[in-house]
Design an enzyme around this catalytic site. Structure first.
Site, PDB file in Angstrom:
ATOM      1  N   CYS A   2       0.896  -1.271   0.060  1.00 54.15           N
ATOM      2  CA  CYS A   2      -0.162   0.240   0.184  1.00 54.15           C
ATOM      3  C   CYS A   2       1.001   1.244   0.015  1.00 54.15           C
ATOM      4  O   CYS A   2       0.451   2.273  -0.873  1.00 54.15           O
ATOM      5  CB  CYS A   2      -1.023  -0.016   1.110  1.00 54.15           C
ATOM      6  SG  CYS A   2      -2.018   1.432   1.101  1.00 54.15           S
ATOM      7  N   HIS A  50     -26.829  21.524  -0.124  1.00 51.87           N
ATOM      8  CA  HIS A  50     -27.034  21.986  -1.367  1.00 51.87           C
ATOM      9  C   HIS A  50     -25.979  23.308  -1.633  1.00 51.87           C
ATOM     10  O   HIS A  50     -25.863  23.994  -0.844  1.00 51.87           O
ATOM     11  CB  HIS A  50     -28.285  22.688  -1.628  1.00 51.87           C
ATOM     12  CG  HIS A  50     -28.723  23.187  -2.974  1.00 51.87           C
ATOM     13  ND1 HIS A  50     -28.785  22.206  -4.019  1.00 51.87           N
ATOM     14  CD2 HIS A  50     -28.943  24.490  -3.584  1.00 51.87           C
ATOM     15  CE1 HIS A  50     -29.139  23.187  -5.188  1.00 51.87           C
ATOM     16  NE2 HIS A  50     -29.173  24.189  -4.879  1.00 51.87           N
TER      17      HIS A  50
HETATM   18  C1  LIG Z   1      -1.308  -0.760  -7.713  1.00 49.71           C
HETATM   19  C2  LIG Z   1      -2.156  -1.128  -6.447  1.00 49.71           C
HETATM   20  C3  LIG Z   1      -2.874  -0.262  -6.089  1.00 49.71           C
HETATM   21  C4  LIG Z   1      -3.777  -0.351  -4.872  1.00 49.71           C
HETATM   22  N1  LIG Z   1      -4.667   0.448  -4.429  1.00 49.71           N
HETATM   23  C5  LIG Z   1      -5.536   0.045  -3.466  1.00 49.71           C
HETATM   24  C6  LIG Z   1      -6.193   1.169  -2.913  1.00 49.71           C
HETATM   25  O1  LIG Z   1      -6.531   2.200  -3.382  1.00 49.71           O
HETATM   26  N2  LIG Z   1      -6.976   0.742  -1.957  1.00 49.71           N
HETATM   27  C7  LIG Z   1      -6.964  -0.372  -1.307  1.00 49.71           C
HETATM   28  O2  LIG Z   1      -7.630  -0.382  -0.034  1.00 49.71           O
HETATM   29  N3  LIG Z   1      -5.818  -1.286  -1.466  1.00 49.71           N
HETATM   30  C8  LIG Z   1      -5.216  -1.035  -2.561  1.00 49.71           C
HETATM   31  N4  LIG Z   1      -4.334  -1.924  -3.099  1.00 49.71           N
HETATM   32  C9  LIG Z   1      -4.062  -3.119  -2.373  1.00 49.71           C
HETATM   33  C10 LIG Z   1      -3.424  -2.902  -1.020  1.00 49.71           C
HETATM   34  O3  LIG Z   1      -2.126  -2.399  -1.310  1.00 49.71           O
HETATM   35  C11 LIG Z   1      -3.518  -4.315  -0.424  1.00 49.71           C
HETATM   36  O4  LIG Z   1      -4.379  -4.815  -0.098  1.00 49.71           O
HETATM   37  C12 LIG Z   1      -2.617  -4.214   1.089  1.00 49.71           C
HETATM   38  O5  LIG Z   1      -1.387  -3.751   0.926  1.00 49.71           O
HETATM   39  C13 LIG Z   1      -2.529  -5.560   1.719  1.00 49.71           C
HETATM   40  O6  LIG Z   1      -1.825  -5.601   3.009  1.00 49.71           O
HETATM   41  P1  LIG Z   1      -1.047  -6.856   3.499  1.00 49.71           P
HETATM   42  O7  LIG Z   1      -0.615  -6.528   4.699  1.00 49.71           O
HETATM   43  O8  LIG Z   1      -2.095  -8.174   3.238  1.00 49.71           O
HETATM   44  O9  LIG Z   1       0.221  -7.290   2.641  1.00 49.71           O
HETATM   45  P2  LIG Z   1       1.400  -6.166   1.970  1.00 49.71           P
HETATM   46  O10 LIG Z   1       0.945  -4.864   2.153  1.00 49.71           O
HETATM   47  O11 LIG Z   1       1.565  -6.547   0.476  1.00 49.71           O
HETATM   48  O12 LIG Z   1       2.730  -6.448   2.719  1.00 49.71           O
HETATM   49  C14 LIG Z   1       3.202  -7.745   2.643  1.00 49.71           C
HETATM   50  C15 LIG Z   1       4.628  -7.660   3.079  1.00 49.71           C
HETATM   51  O13 LIG Z   1       5.294  -8.930   3.383  1.00 49.71           O
HETATM   52  C16 LIG Z   1       6.542  -8.887   2.866  1.00 49.71           C
HETATM   53  N5  LIG Z   1       6.836 -10.311   2.695  1.00 49.71           N
HETATM   54  C17 LIG Z   1       6.336 -11.213   1.771  1.00 49.71           C
HETATM   55  N6  LIG Z   1       6.899 -12.385   1.963  1.00 49.71           N
HETATM   56  C18 LIG Z   1       7.811 -12.221   2.988  1.00 49.71           C
HETATM   57  C19 LIG Z   1       8.962 -13.244   3.671  1.00 49.71           C
HETATM   58  N7  LIG Z   1       8.919 -14.484   3.461  1.00 49.71           N
HETATM   59  N8  LIG Z   1       9.597 -12.677   4.785  1.00 49.71           N
HETATM   60  C20 LIG Z   1       9.616 -11.538   5.204  1.00 49.71           C
HETATM   61  N9  LIG Z   1       8.681 -10.232   4.518  1.00 49.71           N
HETATM   62  C21 LIG Z   1       7.888 -10.871   3.208  1.00 49.71           C
HETATM   63  C22 LIG Z   1       6.500  -8.060   1.909  1.00 49.71           C
HETATM   64  O14 LIG Z   1       7.924  -7.577   1.402  1.00 49.71           O
HETATM   65  C23 LIG Z   1       5.629  -6.958   1.973  1.00 49.71           C
HETATM   66  O15 LIG Z   1       6.322  -5.849   2.494  1.00 49.71           O
HETATM   67  C24 LIG Z   1      -3.561  -1.657  -4.324  1.00 49.71           C
HETATM   68  C25 LIG Z   1      -2.668  -2.464  -4.614  1.00 49.71           C
HETATM   69  C26 LIG Z   1      -1.747  -2.240  -5.689  1.00 49.71           C
HETATM   70  C27 LIG Z   1      -0.660  -3.135  -6.274  1.00 49.71           C
END
Ligand SMILES: Cc1cc2nc3c(=O)[nH]c(=O)nc-3n(C[C@H](O)[C@H](O)[C@H](O)COP(=O)(O)OP(=O)(O)OC[C@H]3O[C@@H](n4cnc5c(N)ncnc54)[C@H](O)[C@@H]3O)c2cc1C
Length: 452
Positions: free
Chosen positions: A42, A434
């Site tokens: 994100c 409005h």
């Molecule tokens: C271009 C784009 C635009 C987006 N726009 C929006 C939006 O407008 N609004 C919205 O709500 N969502 C949006 N999203 C989706 C949003 O970014 C994700 O839903 C959110 O970041 C998910 O969070 P997370 O914690 O699950 O994973 P992530 O934020 O992806 O974090 C996972 C982390 O784990 C780390 N990792 C992975 N494997 C390992 C490992 N083995 N060891 C150590 N670290 C590891 C990665 O490096 C990463 O930093 C967008 C996504 C993209 C790609």
């Protein structure tokens, strides 16, 4: 430093950071492991830089409209290198804040790639972390093998790091990321062609939004190619060659692979815990976010449910509350607001009309489709569409769908009312603000149809 922890979180993205800080707040000893930049998708390569690029694109429209409002601006033009430098500085600033938040919460940040070594053991390089609980919050990454040859094409990750824009681009895909970047690039002067397999983009969204989103892209100059998914991509000289199903070959200097995202599970060691991935490659969890392995949990994009930042954060906090707080709780995902930051944007909460009908509701459908005041004044073409789905028996508002300026901001506020179980009669009692576009939501008197 002892390597025994109450909780080891793998992944310092939206979900992992939220979970670790909440758990540490209860006094748990927490480590968070990150293999790339703190903040995750994100902050570093998703919502935030994407929206900063959308803001840049919005000025393109604003400058054009300004003339109709009496402004003479000369010939404004966009300089991508300046945006790229400012974006890099901003993501660095945000990453720094995330690091400070973790340190301030007494969460230990372990930098490196985490591999699960067995029950309660996470290895990071030479270090073995012992964990009573393990949280998988590794997110997702772009799919790079959807079409032969596409593995070399840039994805949203690379696009957001560009310093120069191409004159022409093909965007492959029809999900929200494909549409957002097609819309943004077109405003920044790139001639965009959008290729997708289906009849309409944005599968899963309400049909009335999908048709209008396609029309809005077309109005912005994006060339739509429905039913035309490339079957192969080749590199030819400095160009990309798209080979379509009907054997047509098209050359582009830039091809954006926006064909989807896949959960990050490769090499994580889930097999050591007996966790089997589902058909989408995601980690299956129950409503409490527990995996099949005792003491191992998963949240956010790696579970491939809503794939939105606020969902990952809500799940992270709920899990920490359940493991270390006074009482366990589950996240209610029955009403999730989603937005697509095209220009104009769209936003939605609740089921599509088709899904509501399939669920057995008799529906009153209220609609407004108009040219907002700001556009009418300059004889602009941009329209605004609003739709309310109301259960005809109970009068409950089941869904709000909108495409138009400020849709995400407006629908976010209405989401509070829907979460509270608002009825159409309550919308009718609400005094309008409005002149706004949003007032149309409380001024819709007669349904445009009753169905079901
Ligand atoms: C271009 C784009 C635009 C987006 N726009 C929006 C939006 O407008 N609004 C919205 O709500 N969502 C949006 N999203 C989706 C949003 O970014 C994700 O839903 C959110 O970041 C998910 O969070 P997370 O914690 O699950 O994973 P992530 O934020 O992806 O974090 C996972 C982390 O784990 C780390 N990792 C992975 N494997 C390992 C490992 N083995 N060891 C150590 N670290 C590891 C990665 O490096 C990463 O930093 C967008 C996504 C993209 C790609």
């Amino acid at each position: 430093m002892s390597d025994d922890f109450d909780l080891v979180v793998i992944g310092a993205g939206s979900g992992g950071v939220a979970a670790s800080r909440r758990a540490a707040g209860y006094g748990a000893k927490v480590a968070i492991v990150e293999s790339s930049r703190v903040g995750g998708t994100c902050v570093i390569r998703g919502c935030v830089p994407k929206k900063l690029m959308m803001y840049a694109a919005q000025y393109g429209d604003a400058f054009r409209e300004a003339a109709g409002y009496g402004w003479n601006l000369g010939h404004p033009h966009f300089e991508m290198p300046r945006w790229a430098a400012a974006k890099a500085a901003e993501t660095q600033r945000l990453e720094h804040i995330y690091r400070q938040l973790l340190a301030g919460s007494k969460v230990e940040l372990v930098e490196g790639r985490a591999v699960i070594d067995g029950p309660q053991r996470v290895r990071v390089g030479d270090r073995m972390l012992q964990a009573k609980h393990i949280l998988i919050a590794t997110g997702a990454a772009p799919v790079r093998d959807s079409i032969p040859g596409i593995e070399h094409c840039p994805t949203s990750d690379e696009l957001l790091d560009l310093h120069l824009l191409p004159p022409r681009a093909a965007v492959i895909g029809s999900g929200f990321i494909a549409l957002e970047f097609a819309s943004i690039l077109a405003r920044l002067g790139v001639a965009v062609s959008l290729f997708y397999r289906a009849r309409l983009p944005l599968r899963g969204f309400d049909e009335d939004l999908r048709t209008r989103a396609a029309a809005a892209l077309q109005a912005a100059g994006v060339m739509l190619h429905p039913g035309a998914a490339p079957r192969e991509v080749q590199r030819a000289g400095g160009e990309w060659l798209l080979i379509l199903d009907d054997e047509r070959m098209l050359e582009f200097p830039f091809v954006l692979n926006a064909t989807g995202r896949r959960p990050n599970t490769a090499g994580l060691g889930l097999d050591k815990l007996g966790i089997t991935l589902d058909a989408a490659g995601a980690v299956p969890v129950d409503a409490r976010l527990h995996t099949a392995a005792e003491g191992v949990y998963a949240i956010g994009d790696v579970t491939h449910k809503w794939n939105l930042t606020p969902v990952a954060i809500a799940e992270g906090r709920a899990l920490a509350d359940s493991l270390f707080g006074p009482s366990p709780r589950e996240v209610d995902l029955s009403l999730v607001t989603a937005a697509v930051f095209t220009l104009p944007p769209l936003a939605t909460i609740g089921p599509t009309e088709a899904d509501a009908l399939a669920a057995g509701h008799k529906l009153k459908v209220f609609e407004a489709d108009f040219r907002p005041m700001r556009q009418a004044f300059i004889d602009g073409a941009e329209r605004c569409y609003m739709k309310l789905l109301v259960d005809a028996q109970t009068d409950k508002v089941l869904a709000v769908h909108m495409l138009g300026a400020d849709a995400p901001e407006i629908v976010q506020s209405l989401a509070v009312a829907l979460t509270a179980g608002v009825t159409k009669a309550m919308f009718d009692r609400t005094i309008a603000v409005h002149p706004t576009a949003a007032e149309e939501f409380v001024l819709m008197r007669d349904p445009s149809r009753v169905v079901g």
